[in-house]
Design a protein around this motif. Sequence first.
Motif, PDB file in Angstrom:
ATOM      1  N   GLU A 141      -3.913   3.634  -6.346  1.00 22.28           N
ATOM      2  CA  GLU A 141      -4.539   3.372  -7.642  1.00 22.28           C
ATOM      3  C   GLU A 141      -3.666   3.913  -8.756  1.00 22.28           C
ATOM      4  N   ASN A 142      -3.777   3.290  -9.949  1.00 23.49           N
ATOM      5  CA  ASN A 142      -2.961   3.723 -11.093  1.00 23.49           C
ATOM      6  C   ASN A 142      -3.248   5.153 -11.513  1.00 23.49           C
ATOM      7  N   ARG A 143      -4.514   5.530 -11.477  1.00 23.44           N
ATOM      8  CA  ARG A 143      -4.891   6.877 -11.904  1.00 23.44           C
ATOM      9  C   ARG A 143      -5.746   7.509 -10.817  1.00 23.44           C
ATOM     10  N   VAL A 144      -5.375   8.694 -10.428  1.00 19.41           N
ATOM     11  CA  VAL A 144      -6.165   9.455  -9.464  1.00 19.41           C
ATOM     12  C   VAL A 144      -6.314  10.873  -9.991  1.00 19.41           C
ATOM     13  N   SER A 145      -7.436  11.458  -9.663  1.00 15.39           N
ATOM     14  CA  SER A 145      -7.669  12.843 -10.079  1.00 15.39           C
ATOM     15  C   SER A 145      -7.100  13.780  -9.037  1.00 15.39           C
ATOM     16  N   LEU A 146      -6.664  14.904  -9.494  1.00 11.18           N
ATOM     17  CA  LEU A 146      -6.068  15.896  -8.623  1.00 11.18           C
ATOM     18  C   LEU A 146      -7.055  16.409  -7.585  1.00 11.18           C
ATOM     19  N   ASP A 147      -8.323  16.493  -7.957  1.00 11.86           N
ATOM     20  CA  ASP A 147      -9.321  17.083  -7.068  1.00 11.86           C
ATOM     21  C   ASP A 147     -10.078  16.069  -6.233  1.00 11.86           C
ATOM     22  N   GLU A 148      -9.804  14.776  -6.390  1.00 13.49           N
ATOM     23  CA  GLU A 148     -10.564  13.745  -5.683  1.00 13.49           C
ATOM     24  C   GLU A 148      -9.711  13.097  -4.590  1.00 13.49           C
ATOM     25  N   PRO A 149     -10.360  12.732  -3.495  1.00 16.88           N
ATOM     26  CA  PRO A 149      -9.631  11.943  -2.494  1.00 16.88           C
ATOM     27  C   PRO A 149      -9.356  10.539  -3.058  1.00 16.88           C
ATOM     28  N   PHE A 150      -8.315   9.910  -2.578  1.00 16.69           N
ATOM     29  CA  PHE A 150      -8.003   8.547  -3.009  1.00 16.69           C
ATOM     30  C   PHE A 150      -7.413   7.789  -1.831  1.00 16.69           C
ATOM     31  N   ASP A 151      -7.467   6.471  -1.938  1.00 12.75           N
ATOM     32  CA  ASP A 151      -6.962   5.616  -0.869  1.00 12.75           C
ATOM     33  C   ASP A 151      -5.516   5.221  -1.131  1.00 12.75           C
ATOM     34  N   VAL A 152      -4.782   5.131  -0.071  1.00 13.63           N
ATOM     35  CA  VAL A 152      -3.424   4.600  -0.096  1.00 13.63           C
ATOM     36  C   VAL A 152      -3.385   3.487   0.930  1.00 13.63           C
ATOM     37  N   ARG A 153      -2.982   2.307   0.509  1.00 16.51           N
ATOM     38  CA  ARG A 153      -2.862   1.181   1.438  1.00 16.51           C
ATOM     39  C   ARG A 153      -1.382   0.991   1.753  1.00 16.51           C
ATOM     40  N   VAL A 154      -1.040   1.003   3.023  1.00 16.20           N
ATOM     41  CA  VAL A 154       0.349   0.867   3.461  1.00 16.20           C
ATOM     42  C   VAL A 154       0.506  -0.457   4.192  1.00 16.20           C
ATOM     43  N   ILE A 155       1.522  -1.212   3.788  1.00 18.34           N
ATOM     44  CA  ILE A 155       1.829  -2.473   4.452  1.00 18.34           C
ATOM     45  C   ILE A 155       3.134  -2.276   5.203  1.00 18.34           C
ATOM     46  N   ALA A 156       3.050  -2.400   6.532  1.00 24.00           N
ATOM     47  CA  ALA A 156       4.206  -2.175   7.396  1.00 24.00           C
ATOM     48  C   ALA A 156       4.397  -3.375   8.313  1.00 24.00           C
ATOM     49  N   THR A 157       5.647  -3.630   8.682  1.00 25.14           N
ATOM     50  CA  THR A 157       5.946  -4.695   9.643  1.00 25.14           C
ATOM     51  C   THR A 157       6.902  -4.157  10.695  1.00 25.14           C
ATOM     52  N   THR A 158       6.868  -4.802  11.844  1.00 27.83           N
ATOM     53  CA  THR A 158       7.778  -4.477  12.925  1.00 27.83           C
ATOM     54  C   THR A 158       8.008  -5.743  13.738  1.00 27.83           C
ATOM     55  N   ARG A 159       9.052  -5.790  14.514  1.00 27.39           N
ATOM     56  CA  ARG A 159       9.353  -6.965  15.325  1.00 27.39           C
ATOM     57  C   ARG A 159       8.485  -7.053  16.570  1.00 27.39           C
ATOM     58  N   GLU A 160       8.057  -5.920  17.058  1.00 28.88           N
ATOM     59  CA  GLU A 160       7.233  -5.887  18.270  1.00 28.88           C
ATOM     60  C   GLU A 160       6.037  -4.993  18.024  1.00 28.88           C
ATOM     61  N   ALA A 161       4.950  -5.263  18.743  1.00 32.81           N
ATOM     62  CA  ALA A 161       3.758  -4.431  18.620  1.00 32.81           C
ATOM     63  C   ALA A 161       4.103  -2.985  18.998  1.00 32.81           C
ATOM     64  N   THR A 162       3.631  -2.060  18.203  1.00 34.33           N
ATOM     65  CA  THR A 162       3.932  -0.659  18.454  1.00 34.33           C
ATOM     66  C   THR A 162       2.843   0.207  17.868  1.00 34.33           C
ATOM     67  N   GLU A 163       2.852   1.455  18.203  1.00 35.67           N
ATOM     68  CA  GLU A 163       1.939   2.430  17.614  1.00 35.67           C
ATOM     69  C   GLU A 163       2.774   3.457  16.877  1.00 35.67           C
ATOM     70  N   GLY A 164       2.157   4.061  15.874  1.00 38.32           N
ATOM     71  CA  GLY A 164       2.872   5.086  15.129  1.00 38.32           C
ATOM     72  C   GLY A 164       1.903   5.991  14.429  1.00 38.32           C
ATOM     73  N   LYS A 165       2.428   7.024  13.835  1.00 39.91           N
ATOM     74  CA  LYS A 165       1.611   7.979  13.091  1.00 39.91           C
ATOM     75  C   LYS A 165       2.191   8.100  11.704  1.00 39.91           C
ATOM     76  N   LEU A 166       1.348   7.906  10.708  1.00 40.59           N
ATOM     77  CA  LEU A 166       1.765   8.009   9.319  1.00 40.59           C
ATOM     78  C   LEU A 166       1.289   9.338   8.785  1.00 40.59           C
ATOM     79  N   SER A 167       2.204  10.157   8.301  1.00 34.07           N
ATOM     80  CA  SER A 167       1.840  11.461   7.762  1.00 34.07           C
ATOM     81  C   SER A 167       2.111  11.477   6.263  1.00 34.07           C
TER      82      SER A 167
END
Length: 167
Positions: A141-167
Amino acid sequence: ELTVIYALDESQSIPEPQRALAREYVKKTLGEMTPEDRAGVVVFGAEAALDQPPQPDLAFDAPRAVVNQRLTDVASALNLALASFSGGSQKRIVLITDGNQNAGDAATAARTAAAAGATIDVMPLKYANRNDVLIEKAIVENRVSLDEPFDVRVIATTREATEGKLS
């Protein structure tokens, strides 16, 4: 007279078989040079280093210089190669890389080299790496508060199905 600077990508994205192929290419083409020609080697990763300055009868087996392999800065390699030329000989840079640049501005450095009369030839190092995951976009989001949780949407691609961990 011709001066050739080999700009050799030593970043961690280059698998060992392609490193060996690049070194063999340099050795082979050095053997085809005339006695009047000079050659040198620049190695690069996050920064560039002059491995061997331009000289006649260059002997090359493997890079001697050590660079930070965590990034690929093609621009620093082109700039250092250009700075390594001397005299009135023809200037040629042979860029040996996989093209996975993630630092610097190679296009600007290439224009600078061309304006200085240097020719740039590229030997692409091709390989199939099926395990890579590419983060295309992170949307916040354009504006987020320091004390509030907010969402981050990540768009990722790979050549083969895989699992991963996003930190």
